[in-house]
Design an enzyme around this catalytic site. Structure first.
Site, PDB file in Angstrom:
ATOM      1  N   LYS A   1     -34.399   9.131  13.570  1.00  0.00           N
ATOM      2  CA  LYS A   1     -34.833   7.669  12.519  1.00  0.00           C
ATOM      3  C   LYS A   1     -35.067   6.407  13.455  1.00  0.00           C
ATOM      4  CE  LYS A   1     -30.248   5.374  12.687  1.00  0.00           C
ATOM      5  NZ  LYS A   1     -29.112   4.526  11.876  1.00  0.00           N
TER       6      LYS A   1
ATOM      7  N   ARG B   1     -25.700  13.070   5.969  1.00  0.00           N
ATOM      8  CA  ARG B   1     -27.001  11.881   6.232  1.00  0.00           C
ATOM      9  C   ARG B   1     -28.045  12.108   5.275  1.00  0.00           C
ATOM     10  NH1 ARG B   1     -28.628   8.468  11.367  1.00  0.00           N
ATOM     11  NH2 ARG B   1     -29.801  10.666  12.030  1.00  0.00           N
TER      12      ARG B   1
ATOM     13  N   SER C   1     -23.455  -0.599  10.342  1.00  0.00           N
ATOM     14  CA  SER C   1     -24.807  -0.564  12.045  1.00  0.00           C
ATOM     15  C   SER C   1     -24.864  -2.137  12.115  1.00  0.00           C
ATOM     16  CB  SER C   1     -26.202   0.427  11.318  1.00  0.00           C
ATOM     17  OG  SER C   1     -25.498   1.542  11.272  1.00  0.00           O
TER      18      SER C   1
END
Length: 212
Positions: free
Chosen positions: A141, A43, A112
């Protein structure tokens, strides 16, 4: 690489570079792979496409050596460029059905989800697994809405594809997932920032064995 998606979701490492040098970053991923993580997601939110490609190439060299699937976060182009095992997308990325069409039927598509509605939509549109977030507060995040354990249970009861929990999960909180019917957990800082990655991964797997 033939992938049994249900099995490889057990201990899912999501990377974060923090302030590590590339060498330290890659070394930590290698140590985690060497000691039992079952899947790695690369990521990168704030790098150029060229840098993402470079990192993905180097991480895939590691994951291939340990026969661990590599998932690329968000970027289908990077996934295809390095021939990663698949891609993981969120609410703000391409529509699920479009992502599936672009990557084809053979690659893994993770999505997600925070709700039953999003989860059932993802399954219908071709997701191979769901990442339900954020179970606990996390600094990796921005999270606008936490997802309760009860919602997690409702999702696992509703869909037939595998489900993992993500978001601030620590080794000592894994017992809270007993009877949720998840297939694994995703961890970021708990592994990437561990003083002893080998011990952390080993202990986490033991904790998961008591829950899954």
């Amino acid at each position: 690489m033939d992938v049994n998606i249900t099995k490889v979701l057990k201990l899912y490492l999501v990377t974060n570079r923090y302030d590590y040098s590339d060498e330290e970053f890659l070394g930590r991923i290698e140590k985690a792979c060497q000691n039992g993580v079952t899947l790695v997601q690369l990521r990168e939110k704030e790098v150029t496409t060229h840098k993402y490609f470079e990192l993905a190439t180097k991480v895939k060299e590691i994951t291939d050596r340990f026969r661990i699937p590599l998932i690329i976060d968000d970027r289908i182009d990077i996934c295809q460029a390095v021939d990663a095992a698949g891609v993981h997308i969120g609410d703000n990325d391409l529509p699920i059905s479009v992502a599936r069409r672009l990557i084809g039927p053979e690659k893994i598509l993770g999505v997600s989800a925070k709700s039953v509605m999003r989860s059932t939509q993802a399954e219908l549109e071709g997701a191979d697994y769901l990442g339900v977030d954020a179970i606990y507060p996390t600094k990796t995040k921005v999270i606008t809405k936490p997802t309760s354990i009860e919602t997690l249970k409702e999702i696992t009861r509703t869909v037939s594809i595998p489900v993992i929990a993500i978001g601030g999960i620590k080794e000592h909180t894994i017992h809270n997932f007993k009877n949720t019917e998840i297939n694994g957990v995703a961890m970021v800082s708990e592994i990437m920032c561990a003083e002893n990655i080998a011990d952390k991964v080993s202990d986490t797997i033991k904790a998961l064995d008591q829950v899954l």
